[in-house]
Design an enzyme around this catalytic site. Structure first.
Site, PDB file in Angstrom:
ATOM      1  N   LYS A  77      60.889  84.182  18.890  1.00 38.16           N
ATOM      2  CA  LYS A  77      61.901  84.729  19.807  1.00 38.16           C
ATOM      3  C   LYS A  77      61.975  83.831  21.035  1.00 38.16           C
ATOM      4  CE  LYS A  77      63.084  89.135  22.131  1.00 38.16           C
ATOM      5  NZ  LYS A  77      62.684  90.519  22.417  1.00 38.16           N
ATOM      6  N   SER A 155      66.369  94.065  21.386  1.00 37.06           N
ATOM      7  CA  SER A 155      66.784  92.728  21.730  1.00 37.06           C
ATOM      8  C   SER A 155      66.328  91.645  20.746  1.00 37.06           C
ATOM      9  CB  SER A 155      66.245  92.391  23.117  1.00 37.06           C
ATOM     10  OG  SER A 155      64.833  92.319  23.110  1.00 37.06           O
ATOM     11  N   SER A 179      62.528  97.011  21.416  1.00 34.42           N
ATOM     12  CA  SER A 179      63.134  95.768  20.922  1.00 34.42           C
ATOM     13  C   SER A 179      62.490  95.116  19.708  1.00 34.42           C
ATOM     14  CB  SER A 179      63.177  94.740  22.042  1.00 34.42           C
ATOM     15  OG  SER A 179      64.293  94.984  22.840  1.00 34.42           O
TER      16      SER A 179
END
Ligand code: GLN
Length: 484
Positions: A77, A155, A179
């Site tokens: 990420k 997210s 998330s």
């Protein structure tokens, strides 16, 4: 079967047995990433770096000196700082920021031998539930199609889409209010949010420091267990990381659920509750009962305040954390007539709408005169939420079973009202408010789309949590998106 279909456990074992080489596995992923650019899961593939790392891994494997993840290709990420590799948090304000250091979590993974395939898309500064706030544009959920453009959740939407579409063996994610778990649920993958303090936050771009926690998104529970073992550590660079021994979480999977007490909290419901969701929840309860668990019905009475309190605490901390992006030290700068003018122009151009909204809310709730009414009150509510969980655990409950999200993946552009978007986190935020571990496991498909079940555990009982999760996984089966 293609090489990219191997789970992490399978890939690791085949690499160690020299049945496959990291170079070929890595090349298969590089090809798959190239062929699926339209998903927008990776914002920065790093094929050269991946090839170099794979080559080094193969040399180690050759001499039998490989680490526990030697040669396993991962996606990261883009909230984790990676030394020498652009890190943006998917915000324009970080511009072409190239960190001179490596986050502790990614450092741990590389030390274990893993290979970096690139940086994955996310909501800007991890603020969002659909990946639509990213400065790089949204990610397509591989369960959707060109006619039905669905969110992969947020997210960590790049991470969930990449794992579901087999564009990495596993990915890192972060979870401040859901998330990791919410995108996992929406893509038919497994997402684990560890106990606050289990993984170091050092080198992860900060959103809300008292809530942020790193964890894996994987295709199986076993893979999540392996990933956590190599992500977690106590770290003197993060004073909130906790010195609890990191277990061999994979070995702990064998513990099973026999004799475990599973609580079903009555507050984890929405009105109207989608039928399929209620059915999966009931089904999950039965699967655990059949496997020898005792099911009890419990109450967490302050759950109803969790979302409201979260949307005070998280923006408050965010507004403070994001004050550092001022155009002076790093990231983008828009020139101005004087320094104040430069700050204003930089922040106006650099932050997207959702981030600006959070900064405004955060500054407001922390301002003199409102601090007691909002921030302090929210912190008190947070204590009550935590106490609810402590009470049920004190009654001998080992874990709680709930739905992960109020519904399946929705269409991109489908939720324009910010509050409607925030409501997606209704079942996940209480876990962050209490600092507990939580995992989302695929429960099944409803109208062709995945839904997840969440298990919430006692502090630092990731091992127990994952052994229960595996029982659910075995009963539910696994789910791969239709080939594109
Ligand atoms: N969707 C939530 C938010 O926007 C949670 C995000 C997260 O966990 N990073 O704040």
């Amino acid at each position: 079967m293609s090489l990219t279909d191997l789970t992490l456990a399978e890939a690791r074992d085949k690499l160690a047995a020299k049945e496959i080489r990291s170079a070929e596995l890595t090349e298969a992923y590089i090809g798959a990433i190239e062929a699926t650019r339209s998903l927008n899961a990776y914002i920065l593939p790093t094929p050269d770096k991946a090839r170099e790392m794979a080559k080094a891994s193969d040399a180690k494997l050759e001499t039998g000196k490989g680490g526990p993840l030697e040669g396993v290709p991962l996606g990261i990420k883009d909230l984790f700082c990676t030394e020498g590799v652009r890190t943006t948090a998917c915000s324009k304000i970080l511009g072409e920021f190239i960190p001179p250091y490596e986050s502790t979590v990614t450092r741990n993974l590389w030390d274990a031998g893993a290979v970096c395939l690139g940086k994955l898309n996310l909501d800007e500064f991890a603020m969002g539930s659909s990946n639509e706030t990213s400065a790089f544009g949204p990610v397509m959920n591989p369960w959707g199609s060109d006619n039905q453009r669905l969110t992969p959740g947020g997210s960590s939407g790049g991470s969930s889409a990449a794992v579901a579409a087999h564009l990495c063996v596993a990915a890192t994610g972060t979870d401040t209010g859901g998330s990791i778990r919410q995108p996992a649920a929406l893509t038919g993958t497994v997402g684990l949010k560890p106990t606050y303090g289990r993984c170091s936050r050092w080198g992860i771009v900060a959103f809300a420091s008292s809530l942020d926690q790193a964890g894996p998104i994987t295709r199986t529970v076993r893979d999540a267990a392996i990933m956590l073992t190599h992500m977690a550590s106590v770290d003197d660079k993060d004073s909130t990381s906790v010195d609890v021994p990191v277990e061999d979480y994979e070995a702990a999977l064998e513990r099973g659920v026999k004799g475990k007490k599973i609580g079903i909290p009555k507050e984890y419901s929405v009105d109207p509750m989608p039928e399929a969701l209620a059915a999966f929840w009931k089904q999950g309860e039965e699967w655990l009962r059949d496997a020898g668990a005792e099911i009890v019905h419990v109450s967490l009475p302050h759950t109803k305040y969790a979302l409201a309190a979260y949307y005070i605490v998280a923006p408050a901390e965010a507004s403070s954390n994001l004050a550092r992006y001022d155009g002076v030290r790093y990231g983008a700068r828009v020139p101005g007539d004087d320094i104040i003018d430069m700050y204003e122009a930089t922040r106006a151009a650099g932050f997207g709408d959702e981030v600006k909204r959070r900064i405004m809310i955060g500054t407001y709730v922390l301002s003199a005169g409102y601090y007691d009414a909002y921030y302090l009150r929210a912190q008190k509510v947070r204590t009550l939420i935590k106490r609810d969980f402590e009470n049920v655990f004190a009654q001998g409950v080992d874990a709680l079973l709930t739905p992960t999200t109020p519904g399946p993946a929705f269409e991109l552009g489908g939720k324009q009202d910010p509050v409607e978007m925030y409501l997606n986190d209704i079942f996940t935020v209480p876990v962050n408010m209490a600092g507990l571990p939580g995992i989302s496991v695929p429960a099944g498909l409803a109208n062709g789309l995945p839904l997840g079940l969440q298990l919430i555990g006692k502090p630092f009982d990731e091992a127990g949590l994952m052994s229960i999760a595996r029982t659910l996984e075995e009963a539910a089966g696994s789910f791969a998106p239709p080939a594109r």
